[in-house]
Design a protein around this motif. Structure first.
Motif, mmCIF file in Angstrom:
data_model
loop_
_atom_site.group_PDB
_atom_site.id
_atom_site.type_symbol
_atom_site.label_atom_id
_atom_site.label_comp_id
_atom_site.label_asym_id
_atom_site.label_seq_id
_atom_site.Cartn_x
_atom_site.Cartn_y
_atom_site.Cartn_z
ATOM 1 N N TYR A 1 1.122 6.386 -4.090
ATOM 2 C CA TYR A 1 1.379 4.984 -4.399
ATOM 3 C C TYR A 1 1.009 4.100 -3.216
ATOM 4 O O TYR A 1 0.856 4.565 -2.080
ATOM 5 N N LEU A 2 0.886 2.844 -3.514
ATOM 6 C CA LEU A 2 0.609 1.814 -2.533
ATOM 7 C C LEU A 2 1.612 0.700 -2.768
ATOM 8 O O LEU A 2 1.767 0.244 -3.903
ATOM 9 N N ARG A 3 2.313 0.282 -1.711
ATOM 10 C CA ARG A 3 3.165 -0.909 -1.821
ATOM 11 C C ARG A 3 2.342 -2.089 -1.370
ATOM 12 O O ARG A 3 1.772 -2.102 -0.291
ATOM 13 N N ALA B 1 -7.623 -2.310 -1.420
ATOM 14 C CA ALA B 1 -6.449 -1.895 -0.645
ATOM 15 C C ALA B 1 -6.258 -0.383 -0.721
ATOM 16 O O ALA B 1 -5.939 0.267 0.280
ATOM 17 N N MET B 2 -6.471 0.220 -1.897
ATOM 18 C CA MET B 2 -6.320 1.671 -2.042
ATOM 19 C C MET B 2 -7.395 2.414 -1.257
ATOM 20 O O MET B 2 -7.116 3.425 -0.625
ATOM 21 N N GLN B 3 -8.621 1.905 -1.283
ATOM 22 C CA GLN B 3 -9.697 2.559 -0.532
ATOM 23 C C GLN B 3 -9.443 2.457 0.970
ATOM 24 O O GLN B 3 -9.669 3.406 1.705
ATOM 25 N N ALA B 4 -8.974 1.312 1.428
ATOM 26 C CA ALA B 4 -8.660 1.155 2.849
ATOM 27 C C ALA B 4 -7.531 2.091 3.245
ATOM 28 O O ALA B 4 -7.565 2.716 4.303
ATOM 29 N N ARG B 5 -6.541 2.229 2.389
ATOM 30 C CA ARG B 5 -5.412 3.117 2.674
ATOM 31 C C ARG B 5 -5.868 4.565 2.700
ATOM 32 O O ARG B 5 -5.446 5.344 3.538
ATOM 33 N N SER B 6 -6.753 4.964 1.795
ATOM 34 C CA SER B 6 -7.165 6.373 1.712
ATOM 35 C C SER B 6 -7.939 6.800 2.953
ATOM 36 O O SER B 6 -7.935 7.969 3.309
ATOM 37 N N LYS B 7 -8.580 5.865 3.644
ATOM 38 C CA LYS B 7 -9.312 6.209 4.860
ATOM 39 C C LYS B 7 -8.379 6.388 6.051
ATOM 40 O O LYS B 7 -8.690 7.101 6.986
ATOM 41 N N SER B 8 -7.224 5.727 6.010
ATOM 42 C CA SER B 8 -6.342 5.756 7.170
ATOM 43 C C SER B 8 -5.110 6.648 6.995
ATOM 44 O O SER B 8 -4.402 6.896 7.946
ATOM 45 N N THR B 9 -4.838 7.104 5.777
ATOM 46 C CA THR B 9 -3.639 7.912 5.533
ATOM 47 C C THR B 9 -3.935 8.983 4.503
ATOM 48 O O THR B 9 -5.060 9.161 4.074
ATOM 49 N N ALA B 10 -2.887 9.634 4.086
ATOM 50 C CA ALA B 10 -3.020 10.693 3.089
ATOM 51 C C ALA B 10 -3.142 10.155 1.667
ATOM 52 O O ALA B 10 -3.149 10.918 0.727
#
Length: 170
Positions: free
Chosen positions: A52-54, A113-122
């Motif tokens: 998930y993404l908040r 936002a999801m793509q940016a998150r996937s590059k920096s976290t799990a």
């Protein structure tokens, strides 16, 4: 006979030095996977884990349109969410309403936002079908549990639209 673990209510103004809103947001932001429970057509609960993404005042997750989870939410938008405990002995149990995000501009914003998150976290959305839906869950009731200091504390709160939290008396 072993003594039972007592749980005390959290004072209205703070939990372990943080205000409850700040602690809820911190727990949401330090985790990436949540368990989400939906109601199946036969009335039984169906629980799965999703990334998930908040973002802003909601939680977003990706599901396959041909999944049981999507069908369950489409039929009954009430969901239960549990998360936390991966880094510290504290977590959230959330009653929310989920719905599909259909606004094209919002979907583009969430995809970025999801793509940016996937590059920096799990965070790694990976539904089983190419036909996916982005779902939004808006919390209505949050139970905050904190066992970082014995004997532990809990707080039940209602979420107001702008993430203000008000205590729920039981």
């Amino acid at each position: 006979m072993t003594p039972s673990r007592q749980t005390t209510s959290i004072a209205p103004d703070s939990v372990g030095g943080l205000d409850p809103r700040a602690m809820c947001l911190e727990i949401l932001d330090e985790n990436r996977i949540m368990s989400i429970g939906t109601v199946r057509s036969d009335g039984w609960p169906h629980v799965t884990q999703v990334n998930y993404l908040r973002l802003d005042h909601a939680l977003y997750f990706v599901v396959s349109r041909d999944s049981q989870k999507f069908a369950n939410i489409d039929r009954d938008p009430r969901v239960s969410i549990a998360l936390g405990g991966s880094q510290t002995p504290r977590g959230l149990s959330i009653a929310a309403r989920a719905m599909e995000v259909r606004d094209g501009e919002r979907i583009k914003q969430l995809n970025r936002a999801m793509q940016a998150r996937s590059k920096s976290t799990a965070f790694a959305p990976h539904p089983s079908s190419p036909l996916v839906a982005i779902m939004e869950a808006r919390p209505e009731i949050i139970s905050l549990v904190d066992y970082t200091k014995p004997p532990g504390a809990r707080r039940l709160m209602r979420v107001i639209e702008d993430w203000r939290l008000e205590p729920v008396t039981t």
